[in-house]
Design an enzyme around this catalytic site. Sequence first.
Site, PDB file in Angstrom:
ATOM      1  N   HIS A  23     -11.782   0.971  94.938  1.00  0.00           N
ATOM      2  CA  HIS A  23     -10.462   1.758  94.919  1.00  0.00           C
ATOM      3  C   HIS A  23      -9.640   0.792  94.661  1.00  0.00           C
ATOM      4  O   HIS A  23      -9.080   0.269  95.781  1.00  0.00           O
ATOM      5  CB  HIS A  23     -10.428   2.704  95.591  1.00  0.00           C
ATOM      6  N   ARG A  46      -0.336  -6.003 103.797  1.00  0.00           N
ATOM      7  CA  ARG A  46      -1.625  -5.307 103.537  1.00  0.00           C
ATOM      8  C   ARG A  46      -2.664  -5.553 104.723  1.00  0.00           C
ATOM      9  O   ARG A  46      -3.497  -4.821 105.105  1.00  0.00           O
ATOM     10  CB  ARG A  46      -2.173  -5.596 102.266  1.00  0.00           C
ATOM     11  N   THR A  85      -9.447   7.741 103.819  1.00  0.00           N
ATOM     12  CA  THR A  85      -8.381   6.707 104.169  1.00  0.00           C
ATOM     13  C   THR A  85      -8.708   5.133 103.393  1.00  0.00           C
ATOM     14  O   THR A  85      -9.681   4.729 103.136  1.00  0.00           O
ATOM     15  CB  THR A  85      -8.638   6.438 105.659  1.00  0.00           C
TER      16      THR A  85
HETATM   17  P1  NAI Z   1      -0.363  10.950 105.512  1.00  0.00           P
HETATM   18  O1  NAI Z   1       0.630   9.817 106.244  1.00  0.00           O
HETATM   19  O2  NAI Z   1       0.344  12.087 104.789  1.00  0.00           O
HETATM   20  O3  NAI Z   1      -1.328  11.610 106.605  1.00  0.00           O
HETATM   21  C1  NAI Z   1      -1.902  10.634 107.373  1.00  0.00           C
HETATM   22  C2  NAI Z   1      -2.329  11.593 108.722  1.00  0.00           C
HETATM   23  O4  NAI Z   1      -2.922  10.662 109.789  1.00  0.00           O
HETATM   24  C3  NAI Z   1      -0.794  11.675 109.553  1.00  0.00           C
HETATM   25  O5  NAI Z   1      -0.771  13.005 109.693  1.00  0.00           O
HETATM   26  C4  NAI Z   1      -1.204  11.272 110.922  1.00  0.00           C
HETATM   27  O6  NAI Z   1      -0.467  11.677 112.064  1.00  0.00           O
HETATM   28  C5  NAI Z   1      -2.639  11.102 110.946  1.00  0.00           C
HETATM   29  N1  NAI Z   1      -3.390  10.292 111.886  1.00  0.00           N
HETATM   30  C6  NAI Z   1      -2.845   8.748 112.389  1.00  0.00           C
HETATM   31  N2  NAI Z   1      -3.509   8.428 113.142  1.00  0.00           N
HETATM   32  C7  NAI Z   1      -4.609   9.204 113.680  1.00  0.00           C
HETATM   33  C8  NAI Z   1      -5.612   9.073 114.534  1.00  0.00           C
HETATM   34  N3  NAI Z   1      -5.722   8.423 115.343  1.00  0.00           N
HETATM   35  N4  NAI Z   1      -6.096  10.363 114.946  1.00  0.00           N
HETATM   36  C9  NAI Z   1      -5.852  11.499 114.137  1.00  0.00           C
HETATM   37  N5  NAI Z   1      -4.791  11.591 113.242  1.00  0.00           N
HETATM   38  C10 NAI Z   1      -4.267  10.504 112.891  1.00  0.00           C
HETATM   39  O7  NAI Z   1      -1.171  10.286 104.392  1.00  0.00           O
HETATM   40  P2  NAI Z   1      -1.976  11.004 103.243  1.00  0.00           P
HETATM   41  O8  NAI Z   1      -1.189  11.056 102.069  1.00  0.00           O
HETATM   42  O9  NAI Z   1      -2.621  12.172 103.862  1.00  0.00           O
HETATM   43  O10 NAI Z   1      -3.128   9.826 102.923  1.00  0.00           O
HETATM   44  C11 NAI Z   1      -4.055   9.548 104.024  1.00  0.00           C
HETATM   45  C12 NAI Z   1      -5.007   8.340 103.512  1.00  0.00           C
HETATM   46  O11 NAI Z   1      -5.676   8.615 102.570  1.00  0.00           O
HETATM   47  C13 NAI Z   1      -4.025   7.150 103.401  1.00  0.00           C
HETATM   48  O12 NAI Z   1      -4.741   6.042 104.063  1.00  0.00           O
HETATM   49  C14 NAI Z   1      -3.980   7.097 102.057  1.00  0.00           C
HETATM   50  O13 NAI Z   1      -3.947   5.598 101.662  1.00  0.00           O
HETATM   51  C15 NAI Z   1      -5.620   7.608 101.660  1.00  0.00           C
HETATM   52  N6  NAI Z   1      -5.667   7.851 100.306  1.00  0.00           N
HETATM   53  C16 NAI Z   1      -7.060   7.557  99.728  1.00  0.00           C
HETATM   54  C17 NAI Z   1      -7.050   8.188  98.432  1.00  0.00           C
HETATM   55  C18 NAI Z   1      -8.586   7.631  97.683  1.00  0.00           C
HETATM   56  O14 NAI Z   1      -8.780   7.752  96.642  1.00  0.00           O
HETATM   57  N7  NAI Z   1      -9.298   7.129  98.837  1.00  0.00           N
HETATM   58  C19 NAI Z   1      -6.255   8.704  97.636  1.00  0.00           C
HETATM   59  C20 NAI Z   1      -5.009   9.204  98.413  1.00  0.00           C
HETATM   60  C21 NAI Z   1      -4.828   8.758  99.757  1.00  0.00           C
END
Ligand code: NAI
Length: 306
Positions: free
Chosen positions: A173, A86, A117
């Site tokens: 969260h 983590r 994020t």
């Molecule tokens: P995902 O893995 O589908 O998408 C993340 C995207 O970020 C990928 O397309 C990746 O290429 C991109 N990325 C990585 N480094 C980058 C950079 N330097 N510049 C631009 N893009 C970059 O993940 P998902 O499911 O979309 O989740 C995204 C984030 O949101 C995760 O950290 C997840 O834990 C978080 N999350 C938070 C929630 C909340 O309640 N706050 C709920 C659901 C997800």
Amino acid sequence: SKVTIIGAGNVGSTLGQRLVEKDIADVILLDIDPGRPQGLALDLMEARGVERHDRTIAGTDNYDLTQDSDIIVVTAGLARKPGMSREDLLKVNAQIVMEVTQQAIARSPDAIVLVVTNPLDVMTYLAWKVSGLAPRRVMGMAGVLDASRFQTFIALELRVSIKDVTATVLGGHGDLMVPLPRYSTVNGIPITELLSAETIDRLVERTKNGGAEIVSLMKAGSAYFAPASSACLMVESILFNQARIVPAAVYLDGEYGLADIFLGVPACLKRDGVAQILELQLTETEQAALQKSAEAVRQNLDLVAS
Ligand code: NAI
């Protein structure tokens, strides 16, 4: 209005879809994955013939296209890979969130920043630090999602319409979030009047494990429909100056006895961001749980700083 979504992953692309198809804003979808944001944006543009809306969405890896955005949503990051602690993930995502926020704010210095994020409360603090923005212009999405999950379980349990259910969730969260049954209602009636303590405990636990429950059902990946809906609601409240009251990770400056931290509390979202923070009367137990949640966020902040 113009909304930039950084990170065209599951949450980012679904949020982009909601924003254009609900006619809320034009969208720039930015990602470093070559071709991905361009392909997704073209796909969503091609849905317009059926969906019949005139919003535009463009995919890019070039921050210049994000210029003059009203809102910047940060969903970029990595998911935990096998063998990664983590703590490792925390540091990697901290680097990503700080870099993308800086890049975006340089082109849109008047924007509002909404962080998605994880770990959410820590990432929101870091985004704020590097943005140089006033605290009210930076916030994190988590509480809307956690509250929506709690509402879902309450409505299912009581077999009533979710339209009459409200829920309040405070804190960070994660495992230490603080759902507040006393402030969760069905048509104004606290659920403490409608459900037994045991049932409420079960629903609270399910809410706390909401994200993990979905992860365990899926072979890979995590929740994104409800997270995207939740971020969409916040964007809408800001852009349309709706003054919705939602639990959001906002900067606390003495509220709830906490300072210099982003943590989930009820906030009023208007065109300039956080217009107001609502301070609820908490019992000693609730206040202690909130304090514990704040301490966990602070520990993670210290880890990133070290
Ligand atoms: P995902 O893995 O589908 O998408 C993340 C995207 O970020 C990928 O397309 C990746 O290429 C991109 N990325 C990585 N480094 C980058 C950079 N330097 N510049 C631009 N893009 C970059 O993940 P998902 O499911 O979309 O989740 C995204 C984030 O949101 C995760 O950290 C997840 O834990 C978080 N999350 C938070 C929630 C909340 O309640 N706050 C709920 C659901 C997800």
